[in-house]
Each structure stands twice: as structure tokens, then as C-alpha cells.
Design a protein around this motif. Structure first.
Motif, PDB file in Angstrom:
ATOM      1  N   VAL A  36      -5.372  -6.278  -3.650  1.00 33.92           N
ATOM      2  CA  VAL A  36      -4.979  -7.468  -2.906  1.00 33.92           C
ATOM      3  C   VAL A  36      -4.676  -7.053  -1.477  1.00 33.92           C
ATOM      4  CG1 VAL A  36      -3.245  -9.299  -2.700  1.00 33.92           C
ATOM      5  CG2 VAL A  36      -4.064  -8.601  -4.959  1.00 33.92           C
ATOM      6  N   GLN A  37      -5.340  -7.715  -0.520  1.00 28.56           N
ATOM      7  CA  GLN A  37      -5.173  -7.372   0.896  1.00 28.56           C
ATOM      8  C   GLN A  37      -5.379  -5.861   1.090  1.00 28.56           C
ATOM      9  OE1 GLN A  37      -1.198  -9.065   1.312  1.00 28.56           O
ATOM     10  NE2 GLN A  37      -2.032 -10.749   2.504  1.00 28.56           N
ATOM     11  N   GLU A  38      -6.544  -5.402   0.662  1.00 27.51           N
ATOM     12  CA  GLU A  38      -6.790  -3.964   0.614  1.00 27.51           C
ATOM     13  C   GLU A  38      -7.252  -3.373   1.942  1.00 27.51           C
ATOM     14  OE1 GLU A  38      -9.713  -3.568  -2.444  1.00 27.51           O
ATOM     15  OE2 GLU A  38     -11.222  -4.724  -1.367  1.00 27.51           O
ATOM     16  N   HIS A  39      -7.652  -4.225   2.892  1.00 27.50           N
ATOM     17  CA  HIS A  39      -8.172  -3.710   4.162  1.00 27.50           C
ATOM     18  C   HIS A  39      -7.134  -3.855   5.279  1.00 27.50           C
ATOM     19  CE1 HIS A  39     -11.957  -4.868   1.982  1.00 27.50           C
ATOM     20  NE2 HIS A  39     -12.205  -3.605   2.291  1.00 27.50           N
ATOM     21  N   SER A  40      -7.256  -3.032   6.257  1.00 24.00           N
ATOM     22  CA  SER A  40      -6.342  -3.104   7.402  1.00 24.00           C
ATOM     23  C   SER A  40      -6.364  -4.475   8.042  1.00 24.00           C
ATOM     24  CB  SER A  40      -6.716  -2.037   8.439  1.00 24.00           C
ATOM     25  OG  SER A  40      -6.557  -0.735   7.917  1.00 24.00           O
ATOM     26  N   TRP A  98     -10.882   0.258  -7.359  1.00 26.23           N
ATOM     27  CA  TRP A  98     -12.295   0.427  -7.021  1.00 26.23           C
ATOM     28  C   TRP A  98     -12.593  -0.291  -5.721  1.00 26.23           C
ATOM     29  CZ3 TRP A  98     -16.329   3.283  -8.209  1.00 26.23           C
ATOM     30  CH2 TRP A  98     -17.604   2.885  -7.764  1.00 26.23           C
ATOM     31  N   HIS A  99     -13.545   0.254  -4.969  1.00 24.42           N
ATOM     32  CA  HIS A  99     -14.025  -0.386  -3.754  1.00 24.42           C
ATOM     33  C   HIS A  99     -15.535  -0.137  -3.675  1.00 24.42           C
ATOM     34  CE1 HIS A  99     -14.742  -1.223   0.515  1.00 24.42           C
ATOM     35  NE2 HIS A  99     -13.607  -1.908   0.504  1.00 24.42           N
ATOM     36  N   PRO A 100     -16.306  -1.121  -3.225  1.00 24.05           N
ATOM     37  CA  PRO A 100     -17.762  -0.935  -3.167  1.00 24.05           C
ATOM     38  C   PRO A 100     -18.218   0.281  -2.389  1.00 24.05           C
ATOM     39  CG  PRO A 100     -17.214  -3.243  -2.857  1.00 24.05           C
ATOM     40  CD  PRO A 100     -15.916  -2.502  -2.886  1.00 24.05           C
ATOM     41  N   VAL A 101     -17.407   0.749  -1.443  1.00 24.74           N
ATOM     42  CA  VAL A 101     -17.796   1.930  -0.668  1.00 24.74           C
ATOM     43  C   VAL A 101     -18.014   3.130  -1.583  1.00 24.74           C
ATOM     44  CG1 VAL A 101     -15.458   2.816  -0.212  1.00 24.74           C
ATOM     45  CG2 VAL A 101     -17.272   3.213   1.449  1.00 24.74           C
ATOM     46  N   HIS A 150       0.821  -1.213   0.000  1.00 25.69           N
ATOM     47  CA  HIS A 150       0.000   0.000   0.000  1.00 25.69           C
ATOM     48  C   HIS A 150       0.854   1.261   0.000  1.00 25.69           C
ATOM     49  CE1 HIS A 150      -0.491   2.222   3.954  1.00 25.69           C
ATOM     50  NE2 HIS A 150       0.276   1.242   4.355  1.00 25.69           N
ATOM     51  N   GLY A 151       2.129   1.145   0.391  1.00 26.17           N
ATOM     52  CA  GLY A 151       3.017   2.292   0.315  1.00 26.17           C
ATOM     53  C   GLY A 151       3.427   2.665  -1.093  1.00 26.17           C
ATOM     54  N   VAL A 152       3.306   1.694  -2.015  1.00 26.21           N
ATOM     55  CA  VAL A 152       3.688   1.951  -3.403  1.00 26.21           C
ATOM     56  C   VAL A 152       2.813   3.040  -4.021  1.00 26.21           C
ATOM     57  CG1 VAL A 152       3.803   0.892  -5.698  1.00 26.21           C
ATOM     58  CG2 VAL A 152       4.664  -0.348  -3.716  1.00 26.21           C
ATOM     59  N   ALA A 153       1.600   3.193  -3.508  1.00 27.62           N
ATOM     60  CA  ALA A 153       0.713   4.239  -4.041  1.00 27.62           C
ATOM     61  C   ALA A 153       1.363   5.613  -3.941  1.00 27.62           C
ATOM     62  CB  ALA A 153      -0.614   4.222  -3.275  1.00 27.62           C
ATOM     63  N   HIS A 171      -4.344   1.828  -0.647  1.00 25.40           N
ATOM     64  CA  HIS A 171      -5.413   1.335  -1.505  1.00 25.40           C
ATOM     65  C   HIS A 171      -6.472   2.413  -1.733  1.00 25.40           C
ATOM     66  CE1 HIS A 171      -4.315  -2.913  -1.996  1.00 25.40           C
ATOM     67  NE2 HIS A 171      -3.798  -2.809  -0.780  1.00 25.40           N
ATOM     68  N   ALA A 172      -6.794   3.145  -0.681  1.00 27.89           N
ATOM     69  CA  ALA A 172      -7.749   4.248  -0.839  1.00 27.89           C
ATOM     70  C   ALA A 172      -7.197   5.293  -1.804  1.00 27.89           C
ATOM     71  CB  ALA A 172      -8.055   4.871   0.521  1.00 27.89           C
TER      72      ALA A 172
END
Length: 927
Positions: free
Chosen positions: A630-634, A562-565, A428-431, A523-524
Motif C-alpha cells: 500500500v502506497q509502495e512508491h515514493s 512483490w513488485h513487477p520490477v 515503510h519503516g516497519v520493515a 517496501h523494497a
């Protein structure tokens, strides 16, 4: 170096501007010999009139239109002469040190300070604008020399060892043949007891002290930074103009902060000097360390400072997003105060992005400005949060609601730390790299297109590719370019005085849904970057090909598009409204104008936002994983959901469904009230909480007369338990509150009746309430085996069962649960339902035995008491052994693929229950 607008220091000089200006009094001047010694090296600037008593009157300024207040008067400088005189100083200083080889370390320092060339350079440096643009540009080709000279300005307040370190670094950089003499001085000073004594406090020869003392008096008026600095990492300046009657005053104020960023390797090797050079002169280091970093590198930190003879105070705090709140900031502030942190000593912060934010904010608040050194141990920290001047924490479910502007004095990025990172946390740091690449660096973007997957797969070359020098160079190049791009975008606008901020790409709409979704920050940001790229394409800025290049590199690095939220476009619109407020009335959404070039979208109407979001969702559905990360949630990477602990108990938008919802809203209202309404709200919340148990009991099936009798008899046992404990007849103090309550017993009965279970194991008999309740619910040929450690409790339970027609179904055993389970397993016994209610530290071990020994049947139920033990984990307090035991079981069950789990809500902690359903798909569970 960068300018920041803040409050200014003391008034130093006054002059008027207008038709007729009175003659300025003669300036305060050091002695003639001092002035002559500086001639030719530095051109002394004019020092304005100094009015120490500030007793100006209107009469003195009659006829003048404006008064001008001058705060600081620094000398002009000639870069070539500075370098030349620095080299002369090093030559003369080395000769002095070689000539007094047998003297003590302190005597060597005194002789060095008495040397004419050393005196001349130090005094001259104290008078220069070392944080100015012209000074920095003059030494842009040698940043090591620039860093040292900026610190030499403060020599009068530095410790002996600090000055020795600076001279040694200069010698190494400019005159390698002289370095040994200064290295020897530093080593001797480091081993002495008084190496932390400040230069101004040394017992100098009278003539030498007079020379330096005269300069100190001069600086009190011309530039107090050089003689009485709060810290050596920032200065201020200002211009104030006032009308003759002081009725109107105009001021311009600024602060200049100096910072250093180092990309290094093996920082915790004791021979590495980066941390030594900062903390050895201070004699100690107070460090705020991320709890996860402590587990991996805590011992290495301690070893580093121990070997280097530096006192080390380690303060361990949570670095999880869930704890990024004011409470954590306050706890750090308290810990700093308890350890007498000084305002001039940089705090060492060790960890990732969250600990950088919360501990950095604590430093900003502590004494209003305490410097810190950031040792980055994560990718996010290493290229973004670590060197960032913005420190912050979450509040009221909003991302980074509270904050300050307080950059570190030194940032150290060592990707060697990344080898221990969870792949999902590194990913997630790659973002943060992609955002810089897409907005400001096409070459970096191309590097990520080619190498992004491999950097993620190898934790940036720390888990693989170690024997590939070319790949290691690629990793260093990517990190270096990402860092440079971030600093280029950020350091000219530290206070966000304008909103053309390319590094805010991906941070426009995502702050509104990051926390509610539970997504990791990267991810966000990925979803928001993808949406921004799509908007750029619709604006006609990015070509369709380049838009897909952006989306593809995000997807290839397994980040979310994308995320359903995001389907809740109403909430996304609310986020946009909030960001417009935050950005001074402008949307100013950074999106690529072309790959590697920044653009800003300032208008996106609500209707169009809804439309574009739905179009973007359709676009993402064609990407791998339908755009999901991949593994997008805490929780996917072992961290708590950031919404599991709210900083505030008030949520105005909360829908009241449960009694707990009402309590939260009532207490939230009370927390905002300063009137009697607050007390009434608290009282109502207390009544709700206190009444839940009573209401549950009222509307549950009523217990049998036999169970009512057990409950009544147990209620009167407390004096007896204390007596038995005093006599040594029980191993611990028991109490009546340990009984299973009516609601819990009714739940056990309901589960047995629904499941048809007839073989029951009750681990923890106490006075027999739960055993008898379950015996009432099973068929006549059923059996309840109950285990109890205390003989006195077993005897009491048997007495309580007398008269019940179901007593014959109960088999009571005495002993340690572990031993009794071994015996039951040897008899090939298994159970339809197991009720576990004993000492909490032993919970997980007993659970493992039940599973491994096949004591729980396939499709069986395990019901566990006290899994939210006293709410300790909810409160955020340090867990007791019982709390740790409950937490270990909860986590163990969550990680065990053989079981499923539910947790029915109930107010009383001892009646809070989990139900675990064994999975029939695992053959090892069968008898």
C-alpha cells in the motif's frame, strides 16, 4: 563501546623484545604528593620508557630482534574504589558549595576544583581506560554513572558548565541530598557569560594549577586523549613491532568509539535536558534539519534553544531519497564551513533516515571526523538509520554507493515526532522492525504479528490509543526491542569486517531494483525479506507454516511482498553479482534459519535464482493485493521518484533514443575524461542541444506570411520595450523572446484542428503571434478572445494583425487577467481551448478560476507555457518566484482529479507545453 580499526596517534614509548633488553629509563612522574593522594584508590600502571626526541639508533638496539612501540599506558582501576571515592568527592564538593553560597559562580567552581577529593577523582579519572570493556562492565548496572565517568576523563578540556552538568548528574544518581548544590552551581554558571570557558583556561590558585598541570604533562606522554582530545567521543590504541633495521613493521591499530542511545519523550520541551546537556556547555548548536521536519517542528526547535539561552544555527536541507547524493553532502559541508563548525562540537542532525545518512556522511568527511547528535523524527531513523554507524549516499543509480563508518555520539528517538508522518512513510519503516524480529527476536516477531496492524494504523500510538496505557507500553516495547536487536547485531561489527550481519536481511537483492522501481526503502526491503523467507523454506530451514508467518506479517503491515520490477530476473542477478563483490566475494545472504534465529545463504546459482523468483511470484499472487504494498512508491507518499534526479549524468547502459539521451551520454563521457576527448564530447552535446530548436522548426509546418511578419517585427522591439518601460508606459520590462515560437504555434493549431475547437481564450497577447496562429486554425465562425495587461502590447498586436484575413476573429481585451475572467464568467462564456502564458506566480490562481467559473468546457484543452521554467526544478537550485509559480501549477494539476495532463517534449523552455484535458465525468465542469 566498540573497537574500530583506524590510523593511530603519536608514538609514546619504545621497548624491545628479545634475548636481552636494555634497562628502561625512569618514567616521567607527577610530584610525590599527587602520587600519594591516589594510592589506595587506583593502582598506577607502569609507564613505558618515553623517548621524546625519538633519536634511537641501531647501535642502541644492537642484539635485539624486535622493537616494540607502546602508544598509551593507562592506569589499572578498581571499580569499588571509584564509586566510593566518587561519593566522597560529591559529599566534599557539596559541602564546599554550601560554604561559599555568596561567592560568584566562577569562584565556586575554583573552590570546588581546589577541593582535595575533587582533585583526586578528576586526575585519577583522566588516567583510566574509560572506554574499555572492563570499565564498562564494572558499571553495567548504572549506565548513567558510566556515561558521566567516561566524560569526566576529559575534565581538563571541558567547559565549566559541562563539568557542572556531569557533577550534577552524578549527585542525582548517587546522592540525591547533594544534588541541589550542584544544580544551583549549574544554574548560576549557565547564566554567566563565561560558562563556556574551559577548565584549563581558568585562573586557578598557583598550587592548584601546578597540581593539575603536572598531571597534564604526565598525560602528554601516557595518554594525550585525557589532555588534548580531538573530541570526547573516541580514543585509539595500537601496537607496533619493528625489526632491528626497521625493514619490517607490523602494526595493530584500533579506535574505540563511545555512543549513547536514548528512547525518550517530549525532547523539545525546554525543560528536557538531553540536548541542553550537550549544547549548553558549548554555547551554541549548529543543526542540519530535514526540510519536512522544519515545516512541522522548526519553531519548536528554535524555541527550545532560545529558552535555554543557546545560540542556534539552523541549516535546512532536503531529506528525500531523490536528494541522497554527493551534491547534497557537499552543500552540507559548505554550510558547516561557512558557520565555522568546530571539530569537537557535535552537529545536531534532525530528521529521518536520508538526512541521517547524508548529514552523517558530511560529518565523517568534515575535518575527517566531526561528532554529531542524531535526533530521529521518523521510524526508519529511530530504530535503524539514526543509531547506525554507516553513513552513505547514492551514486550512479546505485543504492548507498558512497559511504563511511561514523556513528553518532548520541542518538535520541522520540516517537512523538511520528504523529506528523505520512502513514505511508511510517509504514515503510516497519520493515526495519520485521527484519530484526524475524532474524533475532522471536518475541518481537510475535508482538508484530499481534500488534503490527494497529501500530501502523495509529502511527505507533501517536494518533490513537493515547488513553490506553497498555498499548503505549506495547509501542515502547516494540521500539525498544527493535533498537536493542539492531544495536546487538551492528555494534560489534561497525566496519563490516565480516558479513554475518542479520540486520542485512532484506538488503541482498533489493538494492538492485529499489531505485529503478521508485519504491520506498521499506517496501523494497519487504519484497526481499519475503523472497529470503521463501529461499529459507526451500533450503529446509523454515517450515512452510513459519515461512507464511513471515510473509503474512509483512503483508498485514501493508508492505510489499512483490513488485513487477522483480520480473526482470536478469537485473536481479546483476544485483546479486554486485552484492557478492560488496561482501568480499561471499553472497552471505541473511535469511531466517528459524523464526528469531539467523542463517546465511552463500550460494544461489543464476538458473536457480530465476526459478525461485518465478516460484515466489506465483506464491505472492495468492496474498492480498497480489503481494503489492500500500502506497509502495515514493510518489505515493508525496516524495519525488528517487530516479528523477540522477547523481551522475553518465549511464553506460542508457539506451539512446532521444536527443536528450545522446546529450546525457556525451556529457557523462566527458565528465569521466581528462583528455581532449572530453572537450569534444562537450562540444558535440552543446551542438545537439542548440540544434534541437532548429530541427523542430525545420520539420514543422511552415507559418503563414502574416505570422512570419509578426515574428520579424517582434524581433526588432527590444529597444522599444526598454524605452516604454523607462517612460512608465508598461508595468514591467518586456522583451522579444517572450513571443510564442513557430513550433508552439503549430502545436496550438494542430490541437485546434484535431479537436474541432472554435472558441479560444488566449491569456497573454504580447505582440499577437499566438492569437493570430490560433485564429488561422479555427472555423470562420470561431473567436479568439485574447487578454493583455499592457495597452502598448495590445496596440502593437492589433497593428501586427492588420492585413491578415483572420484578424476579424480576434477580440482583444486589456486589463488584469483575473478581473477580465470574472467578466467573461459573468457572461456565461466558455472555451474549447485556453492558452495560458502570463506571469508565472499567478498561474495556479488563474487555473482555479478557469475551472471554478466553468470557463473551460468539458473535453476542453488547457495549454500552459513555461511549466519547466528555465529548468530551475531540474537543476535543484532554489526556485525563483516564477519557478515557484510553475511548480505550484504543476502540482495543483497533478492533484486535481478533474483533469488529465500530458507534457510534450520540446527543448526551448518557453515552448515547453502541458496539455490538460478536462474530465467529462465531473458535472461541475459543464456549462
Amino acid at each position: 563501546m566498540a573497537a574500530l580499526s583506524v590510523a593511530i596517534g603519536a608514538q609514546h614509548g619504545l621497548r624491545s623484545s628479545g634475548a636481552a633488553r636494555p634497562a628502561a629509563p625512569a618514567r616521567t612522574q607527577p610530584d610525590e604528593s599527587l602520587s600519594k593522594s591516589l594510592t589506595g584508590c587506583f593502582a598506577l600502571g607502569a609507564v613505558a620508557a618515553v623517548h621524546r626526541k625519538r633519536s634511537l639508533t641501531l647501535r642502541e638496539w644492537r642484539g635485539e630482534r624486535t622493537m616494540e612501540i607502546n602508544y598509551y599506558q593507562l592506569d589499572a582501576m578498581k571499580a569499588s574504589n571509584i564509586r566510593k571515592k566518587t561519593e566522597t568527592m560529591l559529599e566534599e564538593g557539596a559541602a564546599v558549595l554550601k560554604g561559599c553560597a555568596e561567592e560568584s559562580a566562577q569562584q565556586k567552581m575554583l573552590l570546588l576544583l581546589s577541593s582535595p577529593a575533587v582533585k583526586e577523582l578528576l586526575v585519577a579519572m583522566s588516567r583510566l581506560p574509560v572506554f574499555s570493556h572492563e570499565f564498562g562492565l564494572a558499571f553495567k548496572d548504572d549506565l548513567t554513572v558510566l556515561s558521566v565517568l567516561k566524560q569526566l576523563k576529559y575534565f581538563w578540556s571541558l567547559s565549566q558548565s559541562h563539568l557542572a552538568i556531569l557533577l550534577e548528574r552524578l549527585a542525582e544518581q548517587l546522592r540525591l541530598e547533594h544534588a541541589a548544590a550542584f544544580q544551583s552551581l549549574l544554574q548560576e554558571l549557565a547564566e554567566s557569560d563565561d560558562h563556556v570557558v574551559a577548565i584549563k583556561d581558568l585562573k586557578m590558585p598557583e598550587a592548584v594549577r601546578a597540581f593539575y598541570g603536572e598531571n597534564a604533562i604526565h598525560l602528554e606522554a601516557a595518554d594525550p586523549h585525557g589532555v588534548f582530545p580531538t573530541s570526547i567521543y573516541r580514543q585509539c590504541d595500537g601496537l607496533t613491532l619493528a625489526t632491528e633495521d626497521s625493514a619490517t613493521i607490523e602494526s595493530v591499530m584500533s579506535t574505540t568509539i563511545t555512543t549513547t542511545i536514548k528512547i525518550a519523550r517530549d525532547v523539545l520541551q525546554p525543560s528536557n535536558r538531553l540536548l541542553f546537556d550537550v549544547y549548553k556547555p558549548l554555547g551554541r548548536c549548529v543543526a542540519v534539519v530535514d526540510d519536512k521536519v522544519e515545516a512541522h517542528f522548526g519553531a519548536d526547535l528554535e524555541k527550545y534553544f532560545e529558552i535555554n539561552g543557546i545560540e542556534f544555527v539552523k541549516l535546512v536541507f532536503s531529506g528525500n531519497e531523490v536528494d541522497k547524493n554527493l551534491s547534497n553532502v557537499e552543500q552540507i559541508l559548505l554550510a558547516l564551513k561557512e558557520n565555522w563548525q568546530a571539530r569537537h562540537e557535535p552537529v545536531l542532525i534532525v530528521g529521518g533516515g536520508v538526512i541521517a545518512d547524508v548529514a552523517g556522511m558530511a560529518c565523517a568527511l568534515y575535518s575527517r571526523n566531526t561528532p554529531y547528535v542524531m535526533l530521529c523524527t521518523s521510524l526508519v531513523a529511530g530504530i535503524d538509520a539514526g543509531p547506525s554507524p554507516r553513513v552513505c549516499c547514492n551514486g550512479f543509480s546505485y543504492k548507498n554507493l558512497y559511504g563511511a563508518y561514523h556513528p553518532p555520539a548520541l542518538t535520541i528517538t522520540d516517537r512523538g515526532f511520528w504523529r506528523t508522518m505520512h502513514p505511508g512513510q511510517l509504514r515503510h519503516g516497519v520493515a526495519e522492525i520485521i527484519k530484526v524480529a524475524a532474524m533475532a527476536d522471536l518475541h518481537l516477531f510475535e508482538l508484530m504479528e499481534k500488534w503490527g496492524k494497529e501500530t501502523v494504523a495509529t502511527n505507533f500510538g501517536t494518533l490513537g490509543g493515547l488513553d490506553d496505557p497498555a498499548f503505549q507500553e506495547v509501542c515502547d516495547l516494540i521500539i525498544g526491542k527493535a533498537m536493542e536487536g539492531y544495536v546487538r547485531a551492528e555494534y560489534g561489527n561497525l566496519w563490516e569486517t565480516h558479513q554475518c550481519r542479520p540486520h542485512a536481511y532484506g538488503h541482498t537483492w533489493s538494492p538492485g531494483y529499489e531505485l529503478p522501481s521508485g519504491m520506498l526503502h521499506g517496501h523494497a526491503v519487504g519484497t526481499c525479506m519475503g523472497f529470503g523467507a521463501y529461499l529459507s523454506y526451500k533450503e529446509g530451514w523454515l517450515s512452510e507454516v513459519d515461512m507464511h508467518r513471515v510473509l503474512k506479517v509483512i503483508s498485514d503491515c501493508e508492505l510489499a511482498l512483490w513488485h513487477p520490477v522483480m520480473e526482470d530476473t536478469v537485473s536481479v542477478w546483476k544485483a546479486q553479482i554486485g552484492i557478492v563483490e560488496k561482501r568480499g566475494g561471499n553472497l552471505c545472504a541473511p535469511i531466517p534459519r528459524a523464526l528469531g534465529e539467523s542463517g546465511y545463504l552463500n550460494s544461489l546459482p543464476e538458473r536457480l535464482l530465476h526459478q525461485r523468483m518465478h516460484e515466489y511470484q506465483e506464491l505472492c499472487s495468492k496474498y492480498p493485493r497480489e503481494g503489492r504494498g500500500v502506497q509502495e512508491h515514493s510518489v505515493d507518499v508525496g516524495l519525488e521518484d528517487p530516479m528523477s534526479k540522477k547523481d551522475s549524468i553518465r549511464d553506460a547502459d542508457r539506451c539512446v533514443v532521444t536527443p536528450m539521451d545522446r546529450v546525457v551520454v556525451q556529457l557523462g563521457a566527458a565528465s569521466q575524461s581528462t583528455s581532449g576527448a572530453g572537450a569534444r564530447a562537450i562540444g558535440e552535446a552543446a551542438r545537439i542541444v542548440d540544434g534541437i530548436d532548429e530541427m523542430v522548426t525545420k520539420y514543422s509546418s511552415q507559418p503563414s506570411e502574416a505570422l512570419k511578419n509578426v515574428s520579424k517585427r517582434t524581433a526588432m522591439t527590444n529597444p522599444l520595450w526598454a524605452e516604454l518601460m523607462g517612460q512608465g508606459n508598461t508595468s514591467r520590462l518586456m522583451e522579444a523572446e517572450m513571443i510564442s515560437g513557430q513550433a508552439e504555434a503549430q502545436l496550438l493549431q494542430l490541437l485546434l484542428k484535431l479537436s474541432g475547437g472554435k472558441d479560444v481564450l488566449d491569456i497573454g497577447t504580447f505582440t499577437g503571434y499566438s492569437s493570430l496562429a490560433m485564429a488561422e486554425a479555427i472555423p470562420e465562425d470561431g473567436t479568439v478572445v485574447t487578454l493583455e495587461r499592457e495597452q502598448e502590447a495590445k496596440d502593437m498586436a492589433k497593428a501586427n494583425w492588420i492585413g491578415s484575413p483572420h484578424a476579424s476573429k480576434i477580440e482583444s481585451l486589456v486589463g488584469e487577467a483575473h478581473d477580465l475572467l470574472i467578466c467573461l464568467a459573468a457572461e456565461k462564456t466558455s472555451f474549447d481551448l485556453v492558452f495560458l502564458d502570463v506571469d508565472k506566480p499567478g498561474y495556479f490562481g488563474l487555473y482555479q478560476m478557469l475551472m471554478d467559473k466553468n470557463l473551460l468546457k468539458v473535453k476542453g484543452l488547457l495549454v500552459v507555457d513555461n511549466v519547466m521554467y528555465k529548468g530551475e526544478e531540474l537543476s535543484g537550485t532554489e526556485l525563483t518566484k516564477n519557478g515557484q509559480g510553475a511548480q505550484a501549477l504543476n502540482q495543483g494539476l497533478l492533484d486535481d482529479p478533474r483533469v488529465q495532463q500530458e507534457h510534450p517534449e520540446h527543448q526551448r523552455d518557453h515552448a515547453t507545453t502541458y496539455v490538460y484535458v478536462s474530465d467529462a465525468g465531473h458535472s461541475q465542469m459543464s456549462r
